[in-house]
Design a protein around this motif. Structure first.
Motif, PDB file in Angstrom:
ATOM      1  N   THR A   1     -15.414  40.493   7.750  1.00 41.14           N
ATOM      2  CA  THR A   1     -13.885  40.662   8.099  1.00 41.14           C
ATOM      3  C   THR A   1     -13.675  42.069   7.997  1.00 41.14           C
ATOM      4  N   LEU A   2     -14.517  42.955   7.130  1.00 43.18           N
ATOM      5  CA  LEU A   2     -14.270  44.352   7.110  1.00 43.18           C
ATOM      6  C   LEU A   2     -14.615  44.939   8.627  1.00 43.18           C
ATOM      7  N   ALA A   3     -15.673  44.078   9.213  1.00 40.23           N
ATOM      8  CA  ALA A   3     -16.073  44.862  10.531  1.00 40.23           C
ATOM      9  C   ALA A   3     -14.815  44.740  11.801  1.00 40.23           C
ATOM     10  N   THR A   4     -14.061  43.892  11.358  1.00 41.00           N
ATOM     11  CA  THR A   4     -12.873  43.904  12.331  1.00 41.00           C
ATOM     12  C   THR A   4     -11.947  44.955  12.529  1.00 41.00           C
TER      13      THR A   4
ATOM     14  N   ILE B   1      -9.092  44.202   2.683  1.00 42.20           N
ATOM     15  CA  ILE B   1      -9.167  43.096   2.367  1.00 42.20           C
ATOM     16  C   ILE B   1      -8.954  43.079   0.502  1.00 42.20           C
ATOM     17  N   LEU B   2      -7.966  42.240   0.277  1.00 41.71           N
ATOM     18  CA  LEU B   2      -7.855  41.920  -0.991  1.00 41.71           C
ATOM     19  C   LEU B   2      -8.150  40.483  -1.673  1.00 41.71           C
ATOM     20  N   ILE B   3      -8.961  40.073  -2.596  1.00 43.36           N
ATOM     21  CA  ILE B   3      -9.513  39.113  -2.833  1.00 43.36           C
ATOM     22  C   ILE B   3      -8.869  38.666  -4.113  1.00 43.36           C
ATOM     23  N   LEU B   4      -8.121  37.396  -4.184  1.00 44.29           N
ATOM     24  CA  LEU B   4      -7.304  37.132  -5.401  1.00 44.29           C
ATOM     25  C   LEU B   4      -7.992  35.796  -5.931  1.00 44.29           C
ATOM     26  N   GLY B   5      -8.760  35.967  -7.021  1.00 42.32           N
ATOM     27  CA  GLY B   5      -9.349  34.693  -7.618  1.00 42.32           C
ATOM     28  C   GLY B   5      -8.609  34.437  -9.013  1.00 42.32           C
ATOM     29  N   CYS B   6      -8.848  33.335  -9.577  1.00 42.53           N
ATOM     30  CA  CYS B   6      -8.357  32.978 -10.817  1.00 42.53           C
ATOM     31  C   CYS B   6      -8.743  33.802 -11.902  1.00 42.53           C
ATOM     32  N   HIS B   7      -7.967  34.009 -12.837  1.00 47.23           N
ATOM     33  CA  HIS B   7      -8.403  34.765 -13.919  1.00 47.23           C
ATOM     34  C   HIS B   7      -9.661  34.191 -14.632  1.00 47.23           C
ATOM     35  N   HIS B   8     -10.626  35.319 -15.187  1.00 48.20           N
ATOM     36  CA  HIS B   8     -11.823  34.656 -15.797  1.00 48.20           C
ATOM     37  C   HIS B   8     -11.456  33.878 -16.866  1.00 48.20           C
TER      38      HIS B   8
ATOM     39  N   VAL C   1     -13.857  52.286   6.938  1.00 46.67           N
ATOM     40  CA  VAL C   1     -13.489  51.248   7.818  1.00 46.67           C
ATOM     41  C   VAL C   1     -12.130  50.530   7.137  1.00 46.67           C
ATOM     42  N   GLY C   2     -12.081  50.426   5.802  1.00 46.47           N
ATOM     43  CA  GLY C   2     -11.161  49.713   5.332  1.00 46.47           C
ATOM     44  C   GLY C   2     -11.492  49.866   3.830  1.00 46.47           C
ATOM     45  N   VAL C   3     -10.697  49.256   2.920  1.00 51.92           N
ATOM     46  CA  VAL C   3     -10.548  48.933   1.795  1.00 51.92           C
ATOM     47  C   VAL C   3     -10.752  47.700   1.260  1.00 51.92           C
ATOM     48  N   ILE C   4     -11.565  47.333   0.090  1.00 54.25           N
ATOM     49  CA  ILE C   4     -11.624  46.081  -0.220  1.00 54.25           C
ATOM     50  C   ILE C   4     -11.423  46.017  -1.796  1.00 54.25           C
ATOM     51  N   SER C   5     -10.708  45.049  -2.150  1.00 57.22           N
ATOM     52  CA  SER C   5     -10.446  45.090  -3.686  1.00 57.22           C
ATOM     53  C   SER C   5     -10.226  43.673  -4.277  1.00 57.22           C
ATOM     54  N   TYR C   6     -10.403  43.630  -5.502  1.00 60.25           N
ATOM     55  CA  TYR C   6     -10.509  42.160  -5.932  1.00 60.25           C
ATOM     56  C   TYR C   6      -9.431  42.199  -7.446  1.00 60.25           C
TER      57      TYR C   6
ATOM     58  N   SER D   1      -2.202  51.426  -1.439  1.00 63.19           N
ATOM     59  CA  SER D   1      -3.209  52.398  -1.528  1.00 63.19           C
ATOM     60  C   SER D   1      -4.131  52.217  -0.493  1.00 63.19           C
ATOM     61  N   ALA D   2      -4.437  51.228   0.231  1.00 65.16           N
ATOM     62  CA  ALA D   2      -5.039  51.179   1.330  1.00 65.16           C
ATOM     63  C   ALA D   2      -4.411  52.226   2.551  1.00 65.16           C
ATOM     64  N   PHE D   3      -3.061  52.351   2.231  1.00 64.50           N
ATOM     65  CA  PHE D   3      -2.851  53.574   3.209  1.00 64.50           C
ATOM     66  C   PHE D   3      -2.693  54.979   2.462  1.00 64.50           C
ATOM     67  N   GLY D   4      -3.446  54.809   1.435  1.00 57.64           N
ATOM     68  CA  GLY D   4      -3.457  56.396   0.865  1.00 57.64           C
ATOM     69  C   GLY D   4      -2.332  56.619   0.098  1.00 57.64           C
TER      70      GLY D   4
END
Ligand code: SF4
Ligand code: SF4
Ligand code: SF4
Ligand code: SF4
Lengths: 409, 352, 534
Positions: C457-460, C465-472, C502-507, C528-531
């Motif tokens: 995905t990053l390579a596109t 990319i933002l990953i949204l998981g459930c709380h721990h 390339v881009g940023v990735i966060s979780y 933040s991705a756009f600085g």
């Protein structure tokens, strides 16, 4: 850290419990509400109602008995208004005062008052003859005004059997503050009341109550009740008084253990009743000023009279404003519960009254009214001490000013 | 193997208790019908915010989404929103059918019943009754539900002081609970833990916040209690015994209270004060008790057969689920639903 | 009723409607009764002590009636003695091996052992004993003091038990004192008991942060007081009371007994620091573990009281009935497909939080087999399979490929991709409108996002990319969110140089009721991705 003993704790706990049949202080959940509602909390930063309860439970009641706080407390009951366990702080404090009194630690002015009551039946030392003369003399002072209402209105009735109303004055009316008595005379005349005074019992106050001296307190109530029965009154009418009225109204049946067949009313209640019935005619907006009302703790919080005086005041004044907080939550004037009679408390009672002072000043009112003679004294003293720009009047004084004379048939 | 496919259970109330009961019923081959007064399922739980501080703090409010999704898509049930119960028909063994009515259209219909579950929930205490605290009068005084609403809308920033100072927040526990004067001399069970979680959540979002919890008697005994307390202490939540009885607004927009600390009466200032309001009987309890004849207890909650049979009404065929039999928190309500379903299964087996 | 298996074969037949209860005390009795009420067959394997930490042996009338009724109803089928040495999930149940070596198959298993009490805290005089089911009799003892909440919140059962005993002692003519920080009232039940004791004259002395002092009196005279107790009052104003009393008991909380080996191995990932089982309580609230069909009731699950144990027992039983119902129903489709790529490395078997994967014993195939009834389709295994031999039929790997294809062609400068777990973000999104540059892609679990998907995905050349998981702690698969975090950390180590170019990735983690926060997270991430820092 000071340690208490359990034995003492049980004793005092039970004393308080047995004396009142309620106020099981052991039930206190230390919720802390009472800490912050006492207007003395800042004047006595190291004691508060909750702490008193805890000290009793921990067997250290003697510290409380010896403290000045129990005499500074005005028995206003504001602290425990919403006590989740229905503890009444004023009852607890009165019991503690009783213990202090038994130990010879009660303030001297109050003890003297009690002696006088035992001798004369009232705390001023005025006897029956003197009372009758004074009352008549006060009436004479305003004879013209009374006679104008109707012929014969200046005759003060004494011991009239079968009169509908037996009127119970506060000694201030025939000593320091006769104009109050005059106002009531005018009121009686205007409404054509069927009333009488008693030459035997003519003091609504009950100092033994302040001292936790239950036996003498009950004796006074009994004397008053007997006199009302003896004269066959339908209404035992008290003057604008706080504790005296509250005791007769709320505690009589429980204290005497018998029911009574007459009504106990405060004169403001009667005025309000007559106003609703049309028997008392008032000029709407007659008082062209901003008026506010101080709920006396006994009349308001303890007996529950809130709306009557307000209805009267709203009708006769051009502008009525409320203090905040008010009604059930009203702040004590600082002079109740014997504090203003207790010379030991001297000027302290005025220093303790900051909450009330600020509350009054915030209203911006021109006239401050109330319906308790004790509050009037305290508020008057506060006014001169703090130069409060308000005029202080009783509700009835203002009502009488606004009366529209009945046109006689 | 048992099979109750011929039975239908009518559940009055679509909050967490009703949903949890419906889910377990449906999983056990029952048909269910939920009769819900409002426009949505989920009840109060739906309005509560997540209390996670990256780690889930087990407030359990998100559990309602799983329940709701399951129930709404179950082929074994029907859901009647904006409907209310208006009649019951009795049989020898209990209740044979109920009449329900649409609140908007007035349309009525009859539902056959093998068991009737009352899950009408609770009413949050309205602190306006307690004038000393000035709720509804002073802007800064809010309830725990109000705070949850703010968090749910991600609006917690709106209660921070405008000048960039740290937020100084206080919680008042037991508002409307453990109080004889209003006929609520019981603990509402959920609010201590809820307040601690809300405190942690606030500090998590704004770490400079100062939070004080004024309590009477912390009731957080149970599985997660000690861990929650430890966490609160670690994060600097201040616990003070005794709840101030009066709130005074002051010039700078703050709120002032008097409390006792180390034996001295002290005046403290807070930006906001959150009243941890208790649970009172549902506003529809009286009406439903009238229709069904299921009795209420001294507090106005539905009575159950005994302390150890906490889900059966004394009335045959009627079951009490969730907080309408007494205050409860979310996990207790969900567990209680299990007990309800087990009682229904058992009673039906006995009559067969 | 029971299917006895002579061999230890991993494939087994439908275990029908049976449940195994392991335990020896009141908890186990309650569970047996509860299972029986929902119509399942019960086997009761006695294991551990029967000295219930719930202290049920009391004289409270309604309580006794309740227990009598409970015991009466018990249809207990005695099973093998001792605890299971091995519990192996099989198709629709568990194959349980006992000490004796025999194996039985059960649809569900219940851990219902009692706890043991911690020893009395060391800083108290040695004569202070912990509160146990036996109590002092008034003829011997005149004043008894119970010390609760000493250094930790006392278990509500032990609190209630102490008050009961205090009450009995008071009624019998003794004096009882209960020292506590918080009243152990749970529900109206507890409050009634407290009030009865108070009215009978039991003295409740609440203390604050300052702990009570218990001193052994140095010169004990025969039959006189032995302890001096000093308590500082709860309001912490410096008030203290002290008194003498004959004996002092301290409330110690139960700790978990040694689990039978079978449970210890099965649930090793699911215990907290204290050794109590973490229950899958967020999702089902019925004493369920993450293993479908495994339940923990009573003291083994943590600090619970009698009432809670009873409720958990009932709801666990109902849930077990539901689970067997489901497990025994014909399943329409396979959830997972397994290709010949599988090299039997066992990664998936090790990682599946639900024990849904077993080795396929069918001779013709040498790969793994996924239980349709256990699999919750989280896809943690799919992401970690080194050979991409696994795929979820309802959440195909292909869907990611199509996403990536789409991104390759459609991506503009500012495209942000948000992968969100369908349970949290997937629900929260229904209440918000996303900005135009954001593509939301729901996934079965944050743990499904493999490093290869993320890198592709990053390579596109998406902006981020933002990953949204459930709380721990609220992941349905226990650790899916942790997987996302770990993979991200790994990637940032390996691809360090790539990030930022390339881009940023966060979780981040999320719950379904956090729509508003979700929007804020996305917006903050965009800026933040756009600085732009927020
Ligand atoms: S308000 Fe009542 S219960 Fe609360 S601390 Fe005061 S006396 Fe105790
Ligand atoms: S002065 Fe009033 S508020 Fe203060 S302790 Fe006395 S009764 Fe309570
Ligand atoms: S249980 Fe509560 S804290 Fe945990 S994720 Fe759900 S809503 Fe958030
Ligand atoms: S849970 Fe806590 S705040 Fe709520 S009523 Fe009980 S003690 Fe008070």
């Amino acid at each position: 850290m000071n340690s208490g003993s359990l034995a003492g704790s049980y004793e005092t706990m039970n004393l308080i419990k047995n004396a009142t049949g309620q106020n099981d202080v052991d039930i206190c959940v230390t919720c802390g509400q009472c800490v912050s509602r006492c207007f003395l909390s800042q004047s006595y930063p190291d004691i508060n109602p909750r702490k008193i309860i805890r000290k009793i439970l921990l067997g250290r009641e003697q510290e409380v008995i010896d403290s000045e706080f129990i005499w500074a407390c005005t028995l206003c009951g504001r602290c425990t208004t919403d006590c989740p366990k229905n503890i009444s702080m004023d009852v607890v404090i009165r019991r503690l005062r009783g213990l202090a009194w038994a130990q010879g630690k009660a303030p001297s002015r109050l003890c003297e008052g009690i002696e006088k009551i035992k001798e004369f039946g009232n705390n001023t030392g005025v006897d029956a003859e003197e009372f009758q003369e004074t009352a008549e003399w006060i009436a004479e002072e305003c004879e013209d005004e009374l006679q104008e209402i109707f012929e014969g209105a200046s005759n003060v009735p004494f011991d009239r059997k079968g009169a509908e109303i037996l009127y119970m004055p506060n000694p201030r009316e025939y000593t320091s503050n006769p104009n109050m008595f005059q106002a009531y005379l005018k009121f009686f005349a205007h409404v054509r009341a069927d009333w009488t005074l008693s030459s035997k019992v003519f003091d609504v106050t009950n100092w033994p109550y302040y001292l936790g001296d239950q036996d003498d307190a009950v004796a006074l109530v009994r004397a008053t009740v007997n006199e009302a029965r003896n004269l066959g009154a339908k209404i035992l009418l008290t003057t604008e008084c706080g504790h005296g009225f509250k005791i007769l109204r709320k505690d009589t049946q429980a204290w005497l253990g018998e029911s009574i067949d007459f009504e106990v009313l405060s004169i403001i209640e009667l005025a309000h009743r007559y106003f609703k019935e049309g028997r008392l005619r008032l000029r709407q907006g007659a008082i062209n000023k901003t008026v506010t009302y101080h709920d006396p703790c006994n009349v308001g919080r303890k007996v529950g009279i809130f709306e009557g005086p307000r209805e009267l005041l709203k009708f006769i004044s051009a502008n009525f404003v409320e203090m905040w907080p008010n009604r059930k939550y009203s702040i004590c004037c600082g002079g109740g519960g014997s504090v203003s009679q207790n010379s030991d408390m001297g000027s302290k009672r005025l220093e303790h009254a900051m909450w009330k002072r600020d509350q009054i000043l915030r209203t911006g009112a021109d006239i401050l009214t109330t319906s308790c003679q004790n509050c009037l004294t305290q508020l008057g003293d506060m006014q001169s001490r703090y130069n409060m720009p308000v005029e202080i009047k009783s509700v009835m004084e203002l009502v009488v000013e606004a009366i529209e004379p009945l046109s006689l048939p | 193997m048992y099979d109750h496919n011929n039975g239908q259970v009518v559940i009055v109330g679509g909050g967490i208790a009703g949903l949890a009961t419906a889910k377990l019923l449906s999983e056990n081959n029952f048909h269910f019908a939920i009769v819900e007064r409002s426009y949505k399922l989920g009840g109060h739980t739906k309005d509560w915010a997540c209390m996670a501080t990256d780690n889930c703090n087990r407030c359990h409010s998100c559990a309602v989404f799983d329940y709701e999704e399951f129930v709404a898509s179950s082929p074994h049930g029907e859901i009647f929103l904006r409907h209310e119960l208006f009649s019951v028909t009795r049989s020898t063994s209990g209740i044979s059918s109920v009449g329900i009515r649409c609140i908007d259209s007035g349309a009525e219909r009859e539902l056959p019943v093998t068991a009737l579950v009352l899950a009408v929930g609770f009413e949050p205490f309205d602190p306006i009754e307690k004038g000393f605290w000035g709720y509804g009068t002073f802007e800064g005084v809010m309830t725990l539900s109000d705070l949850n609403r703010l968090m749910r809308l991600d609006d917690l920033n709106t209660i921070r002081p405008g000048n960039g100072d740290p937020l100084n927040l206080a919680f008042f526990q037991c508002v409307g609970s453990r109080d004889k004067t209003i006929g609520a001399d019981y603990c509402s069970q959920y609010c201590c833990a809820a307040a601690i979680r809300a405190a942690l959540r606030t500090i998590h979002q704004y770490p400079d916040s100062k939070v004080t919890i004024f309590y009477i008697d912390l009731q957080i005994a149970g599985k997660t209690a000690q861990a929650l307390m430890d966490k609160a202490q670690e994060k600097g939540v201040r616990f003070l015994q005794g709840v101030p009885g009066e709130i005074q607004p002051i010039q700078d927009g703050g709120l002032q209270v008097i409390s006792e600390k180390d034996g001295q009466n002290v005046v403290e200032r807070f930006d906001r004060i959150v009243l941890s309001i208790g649970q009172r009987p549902s506003s529809s309890a009286i009406a439903i008790s009238g229709i069904t004849e299921a009795p209420l207890n001294e507090f106005g909650f539905f009575q159950t057969r005994s302390q150890f049979d906490p889900v059966r009404s004394p009335l045959n065929g009627v079951y009490i689920a969730g907080s309408c039999s007494g205050p409860a928190n979310i996990p207790d309500v969900a567990m209680n639903a299990g007990k309800v379903v087990s009682a229904i299964i058992k009673d039906i087996e006995q009559t067969i | 009723m029971l299917n006895l298996h002579k061999n230890n074969s991993l494939s087994c037949t439908v275990p029908n409607q049976s449940a195994l209860v392991v335990g020896n005390g009141l908890t186990a009795s309650m569970v047996v009764a509860a299972i029986n009420s929902v119509g399942l067959d019960v086997t009761h394997a006695r294991f551990g002590s029967n000295s219930s930490t719930l202290f049920h042996s009391c004289d409270n009338e309604s309580f006794i009636t309740f227990l009598d009724q409970l015991i009466e109803q018990l249809p207990t089928v005695e099973g093998p003695q001792g605890g299971p040495t091995e519990i192996v999930p099989c198709e629709n149940g568990f194959l349980v091996t006992f000490d004796s070596g025999e194996s039985h198959e059960f649809g569900s298993v219940f851990l219902a052992i009692e706890g043991t009490l911690k020893p009395a805290p060391k800083d108290l005089p040695a004569e202070v004993t912990t509160i146990t089911p036996d109590r002092p009799t008034a003829s011997v003892v005149s004043s008894v003091c119970f010390l609760l909440d000493y250094k930790e919140i006392t278990n509500p059962s032990i609190g209630a038990h102490s008050i009961r005993v205090a009450l009995e002692n008071q009624i019998a003519g003794g004096h009882s004192f209960v020292l506590l920080r918080q009243t152990p009232v749970k529900g109206l039940l507890g409050e009634t008991l407290y009030e009865a004791a108070r009215l009978a004259g039991v003295r409740f002395l609440r203390y604050g942060t300052k702990l009570p002092k218990i001193e052994r009196l140095s010169t004990p005279i025969e039959s006189s007081a032995r302890f001096k107790v000093s308590v500082a009052d709860i309001i912490e104003s410096g008030e203290e009371i002290s008194f003498d009393c004959d004996c002092v008991f301290v409330g110690a909380n139960p700790i978990i007994e040694r689990l039978p080996d079978g449970f210890r191995n099965l649930l090793s990932e699911e215990t907290d620091q204290q050794g109590f089982l973490i229950q899958d309580s967020v999702h089902c609230l019925t004493g369920k573990s993450f293993h479908k069909g495994v339940y923990c009731v009573g003291p083994s699950s943590g600090c619970v009281d009698l009432f809670e144990t009873m409720m958990t027992a009932a709801s666990a039983a109902v849930d077990a009935a539901a689970w067997l119902n489901f497990a025994n129903a014909p399943q329409s489709e396979e959830k997972m497909s397994v290709t010949e790529q599988c090299i039997r490395c066992l990664t998936c078997i090790r990682l599946c939080p639900h024990s849904a994967i077993t080795l396929n014993a069918e001779a013709s195939r040498s790969n793994v087999k996924v239980s349709t009834v256990r699999c919750v389709e989280c896809g943690i295994c799919v992401a970690e399979c080194p050979r991409t031999a696994l795929d979820l039929n309802n959440f195909l790997e292909d869907s990611f490929s199509s996403l990536i294809d789409r991104l390759k062609t459609e991506t503009s400068e500012d495209t942000i991709v948000v992968f969100g777990c369908y349970r949290s973000a997937g629900r929260a999104i229904s209440e918000i409108n996303l900005p135009g540059n954001v593509i939301f892609f729901p996934v079965s679990c944050a743990g499904r996002l493999s490093e290869s998907i993320l890198s592709a995905t990053l390579a596109t050349r998406v902006k981020g990319i933002l990953i949204l998981g459930c709380h721990h702690g609220n992941c349905r698969s226990n650790n899916g969110t942790d997987w996302a975090r770990v993979r991200l950390a790994n990637m940032s180590k390996r691809l360090g140089s790539l990030f930022g170019k390339v881009g940023v990735i966060s979780y981040k983690t999320l719950a379904p009721n956090e729509s508003a926060r979700m929007l804020r997270l996305i917006n903050n991430f965009s800026s933040s991705a756009f600085g732009i820092s927020d």
